[in-house]
Design a protein around this motif. Structure first.
Motif, PDB file in Angstrom:
ATOM      1  N   GLU B  75       0.812  -1.220   0.000  1.00 33.88           N
ATOM      2  CA  GLU B  75       0.000   0.000   0.000  1.00 33.88           C
ATOM      3  C   GLU B  75       0.846   1.271   0.000  1.00 33.88           C
ATOM      4  N   ALA B  76       0.401   2.216  -0.785  1.00 37.52           N
ATOM      5  CA  ALA B  76       1.137   3.477  -0.928  1.00 37.52           C
ATOM      6  C   ALA B  76       1.199   4.230   0.408  1.00 37.52           C
ATOM      7  N   GLU B  77       0.130   4.150   1.198  1.00 35.40           N
ATOM      8  CA  GLU B  77       0.064   4.937   2.430  1.00 35.40           C
ATOM      9  C   GLU B  77       1.092   4.457   3.466  1.00 35.40           C
ATOM     10  N   THR B  78       1.120   3.151   3.710  1.00 34.00           N
ATOM     11  CA  THR B  78       2.087   2.631   4.681  1.00 34.00           C
ATOM     12  C   THR B  78       3.519   2.798   4.151  1.00 34.00           C
ATOM     13  N   TYR B  79       3.692   2.535   2.878  1.00 36.00           N
ATOM     14  CA  TYR B  79       5.030   2.685   2.298  1.00 36.00           C
ATOM     15  C   TYR B  79       5.495   4.136   2.382  1.00 36.00           C
ATOM     16  N   GLY B  80       4.575   5.067   2.175  1.00 34.85           N
ATOM     17  CA  GLY B  80       4.903   6.491   2.255  1.00 34.85           C
ATOM     18  C   GLY B  80       5.449   6.878   3.622  1.00 34.85           C
ATOM     19  N   ILE B  81       4.885   6.291   4.657  1.00 33.84           N
ATOM     20  CA  ILE B  81       5.339   6.576   6.032  1.00 33.84           C
ATOM     21  C   ILE B  81       6.769   6.077   6.230  1.00 33.84           C
ATOM     22  N   ILE B  82       7.021   4.836   5.793  1.00 35.88           N
ATOM     23  CA  ILE B  82       8.356   4.231   5.960  1.00 35.88           C
ATOM     24  C   ILE B  82       9.395   4.989   5.134  1.00 35.88           C
ATOM     25  N   LYS B  83       8.987   5.386   3.963  1.00 41.54           N
ATOM     26  CA  LYS B  83       9.875   6.086   3.025  1.00 41.54           C
ATOM     27  C   LYS B  83      10.433   7.377   3.646  1.00 41.54           C
ATOM     28  N   LYS B  84       9.652   7.976   4.543  1.00 40.88           N
ATOM     29  CA  LYS B  84      10.092   9.231   5.175  1.00 40.88           C
ATOM     30  C   LYS B  84      11.015   8.996   6.371  1.00 40.88           C
ATOM     31  N   ALA B  85      11.148   7.756   6.797  1.00 42.39           N
ATOM     32  CA  ALA B  85      12.006   7.454   7.960  1.00 42.39           C
ATOM     33  C   ALA B  85      13.476   7.686   7.603  1.00 42.39           C
ATOM     34  N   PRO B  86      14.312   7.940   8.617  1.00 48.80           N
ATOM     35  CA  PRO B  86      15.749   8.137   8.349  1.00 48.80           C
ATOM     36  C   PRO B  86      16.426   6.808   8.002  1.00 48.80           C
ATOM     37  N   CYS B  87      16.261   6.412   6.761  1.00 44.65           N
ATOM     38  CA  CYS B  87      16.813   5.125   6.309  1.00 44.65           C
ATOM     39  C   CYS B  87      16.981   5.160   4.795  1.00 44.65           C
ATOM     40  N   VAL B  88      17.676   4.145   4.279  1.00 44.57           N
ATOM     41  CA  VAL B  88      17.717   3.947   2.833  1.00 44.57           C
ATOM     42  C   VAL B  88      16.653   2.910   2.523  1.00 44.57           C
ATOM     43  N   CYS B  89      15.655   3.271   1.749  1.00 44.41           N
ATOM     44  CA  CYS B  89      14.496   2.395   1.594  1.00 44.41           C
ATOM     45  C   CYS B  89      14.427   1.808   0.187  1.00 44.41           C
ATOM     46  N   LEU B  90      14.510   0.480   0.090  1.00 40.32           N
ATOM     47  CA  LEU B  90      14.392  -0.198  -1.204  1.00 40.32           C
ATOM     48  C   LEU B  90      13.047  -0.902  -1.267  1.00 40.32           C
ATOM     49  N   GLY B  91      12.175  -0.402  -2.090  1.00 43.84           N
ATOM     50  CA  GLY B  91      10.813  -0.930  -2.142  1.00 43.84           C
ATOM     51  C   GLY B  91      10.614  -1.839  -3.339  1.00 43.84           C
ATOM     52  N   LEU B  92      10.471  -3.116  -3.056  1.00 43.60           N
ATOM     53  CA  LEU B  92      10.301  -4.083  -4.142  1.00 43.60           C
ATOM     54  C   LEU B  92       9.051  -3.781  -4.950  1.00 43.60           C
ATOM     55  N   PHE B  93       7.922  -3.658  -4.258  1.00 48.83           N
ATOM     56  CA  PHE B  93       6.660  -3.483  -4.971  1.00 48.83           C
ATOM     57  C   PHE B  93       6.597  -2.131  -5.664  1.00 48.83           C
ATOM     58  N   HIS B  94       7.076  -1.110  -4.983  1.00 49.45           N
ATOM     59  CA  HIS B  94       6.968   0.221  -5.569  1.00 49.45           C
ATOM     60  C   HIS B  94       7.974   0.445  -6.692  1.00 49.45           C
ATOM     61  N   THR B  95       8.956  -0.414  -6.789  1.00 46.57           N
ATOM     62  CA  THR B  95       9.873  -0.345  -7.928  1.00 46.57           C
ATOM     63  C   THR B  95       9.295  -1.073  -9.146  1.00 46.57           C
ATOM     64  N   PHE B  96       8.755  -2.262  -8.907  1.00 43.75           N
ATOM     65  CA  PHE B  96       8.393  -3.106 -10.047  1.00 43.75           C
ATOM     66  C   PHE B  96       6.911  -3.098 -10.429  1.00 43.75           C
ATOM     67  N   VAL B  97       6.025  -2.840  -9.468  1.00 50.01           N
ATOM     68  CA  VAL B  97       4.589  -2.921  -9.795  1.00 50.01           C
ATOM     69  C   VAL B  97       4.167  -1.919 -10.884  1.00 50.01           C
ATOM     70  N   PRO B  98       4.640  -0.672 -10.844  1.00 52.43           N
ATOM     71  CA  PRO B  98       4.248   0.249 -11.930  1.00 52.43           C
ATOM     72  C   PRO B  98       4.653  -0.273 -13.316  1.00 52.43           C
ATOM     73  N   LEU B  99       5.838  -0.860 -13.420  1.00 56.75           N
ATOM     74  CA  LEU B  99       6.275  -1.454 -14.687  1.00 56.75           C
ATOM     75  C   LEU B  99       5.332  -2.573 -15.127  1.00 56.75           C
ATOM     76  N   LEU B 100       4.975  -3.416 -14.158  1.00 59.14           N
ATOM     77  CA  LEU B 100       4.093  -4.545 -14.478  1.00 59.14           C
ATOM     78  C   LEU B 100       2.701  -4.060 -14.858  1.00 59.14           C
TER      79      LEU B 100
END
Lengths: 275, 275
Positions: B75-100
């Motif tokens: 989900e975009a909402e939960t991922y959005g929260i994590i994405k803002k955390a002080p970390c390097v975030c590699l999102g499998l679904f958010h990288t590949f799902v748009p392509l698919l």
């Protein structure tokens, strides 16, 4: 001739398991589409990449849309060959490794076939030992090696103990015994004696009576063992025992083996070693 | 206080197994760096995403470098929260799902916890049945259900039959029996009678004598069973039998269970159903 199913190809320099997992995960988001999958493992040379290229072309010719390829190829040369094939190519390593290199400040090792490879010998032996331990200590068959257990799973017959123990052994090298709560055990209402010294290792399993009945019936139709009354009674006693003895427990009714295993780690706080 | 290990976090709305697999695969390319891993499963709501965010912050504070997060959040909402955390975030679904989505011409279903979830009941029961089958038909204990087998593995004691059968059952729902080639079997030089009607299901295992001796010694040190001479002789006979009977066979010496399983599918041409 055209196929109605979309062709999916998993390609790897190793077993292909990671590519399959990755692709399968992503494709569960498109369950409304029919897929047909092919795995091409051990693409670890230019020659094999050329063979894989030819295979992609052949698969593509059978279908009316380009195949989708999930790649975990590590080497730029083999990946480059596949990338030029008439397909949509999603490269796990080539997408994320550059990011990781930048972040970690070092180059990747470019080791092929590493993920599900043999690894080190100690590690391999430990995993095999864990499987042997699970089998030897299945269903209360052996109560003399509980001191070696990481976990001891409790539950009534057919509540999911055995597959969970084996999964934990194979995936995480965890030593997991399991002990069946018999009618007599649960009726007595006290923790069976062999378990008493190992309270901190115990995890209980519970399941909905109707589900248990369904599972039991698949093997022993129409016996008392699978009457709903019997299932209800055994489960009521089991849950009472868990509560009374403060044993953490998990409802397996709508959980996959992977989910039960995940819950066991979460409940006990024990760290898993990722194989 | 700073840790020398780089902190890795796997985060998921399900078990976290796919995130772990993905991350582990990628990190095997950086074996020269020490990592410490944490899995945060079942992040399936905004509240849990906020808790996960706090956990990432806490883990980050213990270390001198930003944690690396591997996400399979859908989900975009939960991922959005994590994405803002002080970390390097590699999102499998958010990288590949748009392509698919683009390629498949449909939207993704945005189903959380789908990959290793319970799935459908038939599928679950089949998998459990396959595990029970592997146990019931382990080590030649039961030769009456070979007609149900997808494969029957042959091999001398400790050549890797049992873990392979269980892995095939758990991962692919494959019905796999195994039959131990005893000294007598191999000395006679004919295919044991119970196996004769099932030639097309047979797959042999072989292993280097020194490796077999090492494995056997770990359990039965100093017995004839684990002398190098005994191991050599049993294996020579086993290989001769495979060749004579045209049974495809696999050397398990430097292969992981996953690699042996992959070879079995490759050798037999049998298609695997990816769970």
């Amino acid at each position: 001739m055209s196929h109605s199913k979309r062709q999916i190809i998993f390609i790897s320099d190793g077993t292909g398991i990671t590519a399959e997992n990755l692709g399968h995960s992503l494709l569960t988001q498109f369950e409304h589409i029919s897929f047909e999958t092919t795995t091409i493992p051990y693409v670890d040379s230019v020659e094999k990449a050329q063979e894989a290229y030819a295979k992609i072309v052949a698969i593509g010719k059978k279908a009316d849309k380009k195949p989708i390829v999930f790649s975990t190829l590590v080497e730029a040369e083999t990946y480059g060959i596949i990338k030029k094939a008439p397909c949509v190519c999603l490269g796990l390593f080539h997408t994320f490794v550059p990011l990781l290199q930048k972040e970690l400040g070092v180059s990747s090792l470019n080791i092929i076939g590493n993920t599900h490879g043999f690894g080190d010998d100690d590690h391999y032996m430990h995993r095999i030992d864990a499987v042997n331990y699970a089998i030897a200590n299945d269903d209360g068959a052996n109560i003399h090696r509980y001191d070696e257990a990481d976990f001891i799973l409790l539950g009534v017959s057919r509540s999911g103990k055995t597959p969970t123990c084996l999964y934990l052994a194979l995936q995480f090298g965890v030593y997991c015994a399991n002990y069946p709560l018999t009618e007599e055990d649960v009726a007595e209402g006290i923790l069976p004696k062999p378990l008493q010294p190992y309270r901190e290792k115990l995890v209980g399993l519970i399941i909905e009576p109707a589900r248990l009945q369904h599972i039991r019936e698949a093997r022993h139709a129409n016996s008392r063992y699978c009457s709903i009354k019997q299932c209800q009674q055994e489960l009521r006693f089991a849950e009472k025992l868990y509560l009374q003895e403060a044993i953490p427990y998990i409802d397996t009714t709508k959980r996959s083996i992977e989910e039960i295993a995940t819950e066991i780690f979460a409940l006990t706080g024990k760290k898993k070693h990722i194989i």
